[in-house]
Design a protein around this motif. Sequence first.
Motif, short mmCIF file in Angstrom:
data_model
loop_
_atom_site.label_atom_id
_atom_site.label_comp_id
_atom_site.label_asym_id
_atom_site.label_seq_id
_atom_site.Cartn_x
_atom_site.Cartn_y
_atom_site.Cartn_z
N THR A 53 8.03 -23.88 -27.71
CA THR A 53 7.64 -22.58 -28.24
C THR A 53 8.85 -21.93 -28.90
OG1 THR A 53 5.94 -22.30 -26.55
CG2 THR A 53 6.74 -20.30 -27.62
N GLY A 57 6.49 -16.69 -29.52
CA GLY A 57 5.34 -17.43 -29.02
C GLY A 57 4.70 -18.32 -30.06
N GLU A 58 5.49 -18.87 -30.96
CA GLU A 58 4.97 -19.65 -32.07
C GLU A 58 5.16 -21.15 -31.85
OE1 GLU A 58 7.33 -17.94 -35.14
OE2 GLU A 58 6.50 -15.95 -34.76
N LEU A 59 4.39 -21.92 -32.61
CA LEU A 59 4.53 -23.37 -32.62
C LEU A 59 5.89 -23.76 -33.17
CD1 LEU A 59 1.09 -24.36 -34.16
CD2 LEU A 59 1.85 -24.93 -31.84
N GLY A 84 4.63 -28.90 -22.73
CA GLY A 84 5.31 -27.90 -23.53
C GLY A 84 6.62 -27.47 -22.90
N GLY A 86 9.58 -24.33 -22.78
CA GLY A 86 9.79 -22.92 -23.03
C GLY A 86 10.94 -22.39 -22.20
N GLU A 94 6.14 -14.62 -23.55
CA GLU A 94 5.42 -15.58 -24.39
C GLU A 94 5.80 -17.01 -23.98
OE1 GLU A 94 8.90 -14.12 -27.12
OE2 GLU A 94 6.95 -13.20 -27.10
N CYS A 96 5.95 -20.60 -23.13
CA CYS A 96 5.17 -21.79 -23.48
C CYS A 96 3.87 -21.47 -24.21
CB CYS A 96 4.91 -22.65 -22.24
SG CYS A 96 6.34 -23.61 -21.75
N ASP A 97 3.87 -20.40 -24.99
CA ASP A 97 2.67 -20.04 -25.75
C ASP A 97 2.21 -21.15 -26.68
OD1 ASP A 97 2.36 -17.60 -24.52
OD2 ASP A 97 2.84 -16.40 -26.30
N ALA A 98 3.12 -21.90 -27.27
CA ALA A 98 2.73 -22.98 -28.19
C ALA A 98 1.85 -24.00 -27.47
CB ALA A 98 3.96 -23.65 -28.80
N SER A 127 1.79 -16.08 -20.38
CA SER A 127 1.78 -17.35 -21.09
C SER A 127 0.37 -17.67 -21.57
CB SER A 127 2.27 -18.48 -20.19
OG SER A 127 2.17 -19.72 -20.87
#
Length: 165
Positions: A53, A57-59, A84, A86, A94, A96-98, A127
């Motif tokens: 992430t 919180g983006e890819l 993921g 983070g 945010e 591990c939002d990806a 998250s």
Amino acid sequence: MATALFFASSTGNTEEVANKIAKSLGDIKIYNICDSDVNDILNYDKIILGTSTWGEGELQDDWDEIWEEFCSLDFSNKTVALFGLGDQDGYGDEFCDALGIMYEQVKKANANIIGFTSTDGYEYEYSKAQIGDEFAGLVIDEDNQDDLTDERIASWIEKIKNKIL
């Protein structure tokens, strides 16, 4: 049924985790998504996807660049495990939002998703990767809990190996 792992990595941490997972599972194919065609994913019945992430919180950038194509993939009849990375201290709102973004997409694309893990042992505010009281896959924090990485990978591998190999 063939198994492959697809990942993207900016700093090398996700690549390192991807290599540890692949080594633990034995003879599986591993792809860095920036060097691959996103459609290569469709050549496999069992797939592991890894991302970190970034920003708010983006890819990760390489996933972001191919995201539109990725979103067109049909994961019907595919078994998918996710992991993921983070930073729960620096980006606790945010974390591990990806991973959560990727989970929502493969779920929408009809994947059989396996490998959920407990949120126990992590300290964060929010998250997108949290589904109920679990994460949508393996969660690694190399910035703050790198001493737990190998143990978390091993535990996750035990949980998924009979379904992913």
